[in-house]
Design a protein around this motif. Structure first.
Motif, PDB file in Angstrom:
ATOM      1  N   UNK A   1     -14.478   7.036 -34.438  1.00 37.74           N
ATOM      2  CA  UNK A   1     -13.542   7.201 -33.349  1.00 37.74           C
ATOM      3  C   UNK A   1     -14.162   6.611 -32.084  1.00 37.74           C
ATOM      4  N   UNK A   2     -13.345   5.839 -31.367  1.00 38.82           N
ATOM      5  CA  UNK A   2     -13.810   5.196 -30.145  1.00 38.82           C
ATOM      6  C   UNK A   2     -12.968   5.703 -28.974  1.00 38.82           C
ATOM      7  N   UNK A   3     -13.608   6.326 -28.008  1.00 38.16           N
ATOM      8  CA  UNK A   3     -12.917   6.887 -26.846  1.00 38.16           C
ATOM      9  C   UNK A   3     -13.112   5.957 -25.661  1.00 38.16           C
ATOM     10  N   UNK A   4     -12.014   5.606 -25.027  1.00 39.87           N
ATOM     11  CA  UNK A   4     -12.064   4.785 -23.815  1.00 39.87           C
ATOM     12  C   UNK A   4     -12.275   5.716 -22.629  1.00 39.87           C
ATOM     13  N   UNK A   5     -13.532   5.909 -22.239  1.00 40.62           N
ATOM     14  CA  UNK A   5     -13.872   6.877 -21.202  1.00 40.62           C
ATOM     15  C   UNK A   5     -13.317   6.482 -19.833  1.00 40.62           C
ATOM     16  N   UNK A   6     -13.214   5.184 -19.580  1.00 43.14           N
ATOM     17  CA  UNK A   6     -12.673   4.740 -18.294  1.00 43.14           C
ATOM     18  C   UNK A   6     -11.201   5.128 -18.173  1.00 43.14           C
ATOM     19  N   UNK A   7     -10.437   4.921 -19.238  1.00 39.50           N
ATOM     20  CA  UNK A   7      -9.019   5.291 -19.214  1.00 39.50           C
ATOM     21  C   UNK A   7      -8.865   6.801 -19.113  1.00 39.50           C
ATOM     22  N   UNK A   8      -9.700   7.539 -19.820  1.00 43.86           N
ATOM     23  CA  UNK A   8      -9.655   9.000 -19.744  1.00 43.86           C
ATOM     24  C   UNK A   8      -9.982   9.482 -18.332  1.00 43.86           C
ATOM     25  N   UNK A   9     -10.938   8.855 -17.688  1.00 43.45           N
ATOM     26  CA  UNK A   9     -11.274   9.208 -16.311  1.00 43.45           C
ATOM     27  C   UNK A   9     -10.143   8.892 -15.344  1.00 43.45           C
ATOM     28  N   UNK A  10      -9.450   7.775 -15.567  1.00 39.11           N
ATOM     29  CA  UNK A  10      -8.312   7.434 -14.716  1.00 39.11           C
ATOM     30  C   UNK A  10      -7.185   8.441 -14.872  1.00 39.11           C
ATOM     31  N   UNK A  11      -6.895   8.830 -16.102  1.00 40.45           N
ATOM     32  CA  UNK A  11      -5.849   9.819 -16.346  1.00 40.45           C
ATOM     33  C   UNK A  11      -6.216  11.139 -15.685  1.00 40.45           C
ATOM     34  N   UNK A  12      -7.472  11.540 -15.809  1.00 42.09           N
ATOM     35  CA  UNK A  12      -7.921  12.787 -15.183  1.00 42.09           C
ATOM     36  C   UNK A  12      -7.787  12.714 -13.669  1.00 42.09           C
ATOM     37  N   UNK A  13      -8.219  11.604 -13.077  1.00 36.52           N
ATOM     38  CA  UNK A  13      -8.163  11.469 -11.624  1.00 36.52           C
ATOM     39  C   UNK A  13      -6.739  11.466 -11.089  1.00 36.52           C
ATOM     40  N   UNK A  14      -5.860  10.716 -11.739  1.00 39.03           N
ATOM     41  CA  UNK A  14      -4.471  10.646 -11.285  1.00 39.03           C
ATOM     42  C   UNK A  14      -3.791  11.993 -11.450  1.00 39.03           C
ATOM     43  N   UNK A  15      -4.020  12.658 -12.574  1.00 35.20           N
ATOM     44  CA  UNK A  15      -3.387  13.968 -12.779  1.00 35.20           C
ATOM     45  C   UNK A  15      -3.926  14.997 -11.791  1.00 35.20           C
ATOM     46  N   UNK A  16      -5.194  14.928 -11.454  1.00 30.83           N
ATOM     47  CA  UNK A  16      -5.765  15.852 -10.477  1.00 30.83           C
ATOM     48  C   UNK A  16      -5.145  15.633  -9.095  1.00 30.83           C
ATOM     49  N   UNK A  17      -5.011  14.375  -8.686  1.00 28.61           N
ATOM     50  CA  UNK A  17      -4.430  14.068  -7.375  1.00 28.61           C
ATOM     51  C   UNK A  17      -2.975  14.527  -7.310  1.00 28.61           C
ATOM     52  N   UNK A  18      -2.189  14.218  -8.349  1.00 27.17           N
ATOM     53  CA  UNK A  18      -0.788  14.608  -8.336  1.00 27.17           C
ATOM     54  C   UNK A  18      -0.610  16.116  -8.424  1.00 27.17           C
ATOM     55  N   UNK A  19      -1.484  16.800  -9.133  1.00 28.04           N
ATOM     56  CA  UNK A  19      -1.404  18.260  -9.202  1.00 28.04           C
ATOM     57  C   UNK A  19      -1.671  18.876  -7.833  1.00 28.04           C
ATOM     58  N   UNK A  20      -2.693  18.403  -7.160  1.00 27.80           N
ATOM     59  CA  UNK A  20      -3.003  18.920  -5.822  1.00 27.80           C
ATOM     60  C   UNK A  20      -1.868  18.612  -4.854  1.00 27.80           C
ATOM     61  N   UNK A  21      -1.298  17.407  -4.945  1.00 26.87           N
ATOM     62  CA  UNK A  21      -0.191  17.038  -4.058  1.00 26.87           C
ATOM     63  C   UNK A  21       1.040  17.900  -4.326  1.00 26.87           C
ATOM     64  N   UNK A  22       1.345  18.166  -5.597  1.00 23.88           N
ATOM     65  CA  UNK A  22       2.512  18.977  -5.929  1.00 23.88           C
ATOM     66  C   UNK A  22       2.337  20.415  -5.443  1.00 23.88           C
ATOM     67  N   UNK A  23       1.149  20.958  -5.595  1.00 26.09           N
ATOM     68  CA  UNK A  23       0.882  22.309  -5.104  1.00 26.09           C
ATOM     69  C   UNK A  23       0.980  22.347  -3.578  1.00 26.09           C
ATOM     70  N   UNK A  24       0.495  21.310  -2.911  1.00 25.58           N
ATOM     71  CA  UNK A  24       0.576  21.264  -1.447  1.00 25.58           C
ATOM     72  C   UNK A  24       2.019  21.185  -0.969  1.00 25.58           C
ATOM     73  N   UNK A  25       2.841  20.390  -1.640  1.00 29.60           N
ATOM     74  CA  UNK A  25       4.250  20.280  -1.255  1.00 29.60           C
ATOM     75  C   UNK A  25       4.965  21.608  -1.488  1.00 29.60           C
ATOM     76  N   UNK A  26       4.685  22.259  -2.609  1.00 32.91           N
ATOM     77  CA  UNK A  26       5.305  23.556  -2.879  1.00 32.91           C
ATOM     78  C   UNK A  26       4.866  24.588  -1.840  1.00 32.91           C
ATOM     79  N   UNK A  27       3.594  24.548  -1.457  1.00 28.87           N
ATOM     80  CA  UNK A  27       3.089  25.462  -0.433  1.00 28.87           C
ATOM     81  C   UNK A  27       3.780  25.220   0.908  1.00 28.87           C
TER      82      UNK A  27
END
Length: 76
Positions: A1-27
């Motif tokens: 199995x070959x994991x693309x760590x760069x793509x996984x890091x990008x997905x993590x970073x984008x999801x973290x930013x959007x999660x924080x933004x969504x919580x801030x907008x709801x707040x």
């Protein structure tokens, strides 16, 4: 199995930013609906002003749109 760590890091970073933004907008929506208007001339403050309410409802609409889009991406 070959994991693309760069793509996984990008997905993590984008999801973290959007999660924080969504919580801030709801707040912001919660703060907008709970803010009391300033009492003037002895009149008690009754509730949020009209612009605060409109802004809060806009924040809630943005949150609902983001959740709807996420569900669309999962289903499609």
């Amino acid at each position: 199995m070959n994991i693309d760590w760069a793509a996984l890091g990008q997905v993590f970073g984008v999801s973290l930013v959007f999660t924080i933004a969504l919580v801030a907008v709801f707040t912001l929506g919660i703060v907008g609906t709970s803010r009391k208007a300033q009492a003037t001339a002895g009149a008690p403050a009754t509730g949020p002003s009209a612009p605060a309410r409109i802004g809060a409802y806009t924040c809630f609409a943005l949150c609902a749109a983001a959740v709807g889009y996420g569900i669309y991406l999962i289903v499609a």
